[in-house]
Design a protein around this motif. Sequence first.
Motif, PDB file in Angstrom:
ATOM      1  N   TYR A  86       0.828  -1.082   0.066  1.00 20.05           N
ATOM      2  CA  TYR A  86       0.070   0.042   0.100  1.00 20.05           C
ATOM      3  C   TYR A  86       0.638   1.193   0.007  1.00 20.05           C
ATOM      4  CZ  TYR A  86      -4.183  -3.114   1.065  1.00 20.05           C
ATOM      5  OH  TYR A  86      -5.064  -3.871   1.466  1.00 20.05           O
ATOM      6  N   ARG A  99      -6.188   3.549  -2.360  1.00 23.73           N
ATOM      7  CA  ARG A  99      -7.583   2.948  -1.765  1.00 23.73           C
ATOM      8  C   ARG A  99      -7.988   1.896  -2.771  1.00 23.73           C
ATOM      9  NH1 ARG A  99     -10.728   7.194  -2.744  1.00 23.73           N
ATOM     10  NH2 ARG A  99     -12.580   6.512  -1.520  1.00 23.73           N
ATOM     11  N   ARG A 103      -8.920  -2.338  -1.563  1.00 23.97           N
ATOM     12  CA  ARG A 103     -10.025  -3.212  -2.053  1.00 23.97           C
ATOM     13  C   ARG A 103      -9.948  -4.254  -2.769  1.00 23.97           C
ATOM     14  NH1 ARG A 103     -13.859   1.526  -4.385  1.00 23.97           N
ATOM     15  NH2 ARG A 103     -14.901  -0.229  -5.426  1.00 23.97           N
ATOM     16  N   ASP A 282     -14.487   8.478  -5.122  1.00 19.86           N
ATOM     17  CA  ASP A 282     -14.486   6.800  -4.914  1.00 19.86           C
ATOM     18  C   ASP A 282     -14.606   6.569  -6.424  1.00 19.86           C
ATOM     19  OD1 ASP A 282     -14.678   4.651  -3.050  1.00 19.86           O
ATOM     20  OD2 ASP A 282     -16.270   4.294  -4.263  1.00 19.86           O
TER      21      ASP A 282
END
Length: 445
Positions: A86, A99, A103, A282
């Motif tokens: 990450y 992000r 996921r 998003d």
Amino acid sequence: MNNILLIPSTLWRKAHAYSQKLWVRVLAMGFLSILSLGLTQLVELFVPEPIMSRVSGEAADRLLDIISSAMLSVTIFSMTVMVSVYRSSASQWTPRVHRLIMRDSRTQKTLAAFIGTYVYALVAIILREMGVFGDDHALVLFWLTVAVLAFVVWSLVRWMLHLQTFGSLLHTTRQVEGITKERFQERLRTPCLGANPLTGDVPEDAQPIKADQSGYIQHIYPEGLNAVAERYDVLLYLPREIGSFVFLHEPLGWLVGDVKDEDRDEFLSLVRGHINVSDLRDYDQDPRFGLVVMGEIASKALSPGINDPGTAIDVITRVGRILSSYSSHDTRRDSHDDGETDSGEEGKGPKLDRLWVPPLSPDDLLDDGFGALLRDGAHLFEVQHRLQATLSGLMRHPDERLQSAAFDFAELALRRALEAMEFEPDRTRLLASVSERLHRSVTQS
């Protein structure tokens, strides 16, 4: 009031969003582990007593000890790898891709499997110490533990294979392209989120619905908004696209119609409850954000510290592949301002006839995907050559709006590149590679 918030389509969208969170998968696996141990008590009722005593409790204890000790170490190792990937991805490519990697379904499923197996072993050991699984009734527990071990081995093999590419540039760009293409196709299948296309201005008599906080419009639940409009017999206009930033007290949407003063607070609460505003954009419902992230990856690759034009060229190809499926043709019947449709036209009318949402603009899509390259790669011949080749392909696209937008963007990119390139032969080669129409437009003005 709450029955609108509980319509199936809205619940499905929210459930899908929660299913992509790591803690939800971990809780689900932990619950499944405990449930499987409870079911062993029921299975034991159907196993003959002579067969039940063939396996001792010590055999199950040894397997449970192996699982409990091994899963703790494997889980810690996996968490360390995940955090390292990450952080490196955020620093190497772009913080916005962090992000998406969080996921990653394969990673989440693997971690949930490891933690769920660890919970299974701990609960089974506790139940053994409490005498729930006696030494003479451990057959079902033993074979269930063997099945859990097989599942662990299978998960470890998948995890090791996944680690070969996890966090790499190729894996990351494929992830971004995959989610962007998926969301892009979803918007094309449901133009304007299933609502009427808002292609003009909001009606003059519309009343603003002001935002109660600042942030990005992250999610819109169009079915719920249409249900709200039907309940209060009004029309709703949402000129702001998903992903746009709205300030406090700025119009979040517009209302056409009258809402009673005593119902106004409830109405505003329902509308705001179906439009999520957050501090971050998003990928869900926002294909433009995926294009922006891909552009940032290409721009970062062209920085002096990295100097990797090949990555920028790869991103250009991927963005072009996504945009090649664009279509502004709406197979639904065109709607009038009053929400009615022409009965003589073919196709279906908008499903959400009290809601107006703007369609995707090809100009915005091109700017999102190629805007950063237009600036940071203007001086590199190989990058601009691939960009012009991709735009040339989009200029031959069947959709006229995309054709026009691609030509305008190609002209802008070519003008900027000709000013940024210092080497005359590079400028000559770039001009020779574009279409005659584009060459004439740039050189004659």
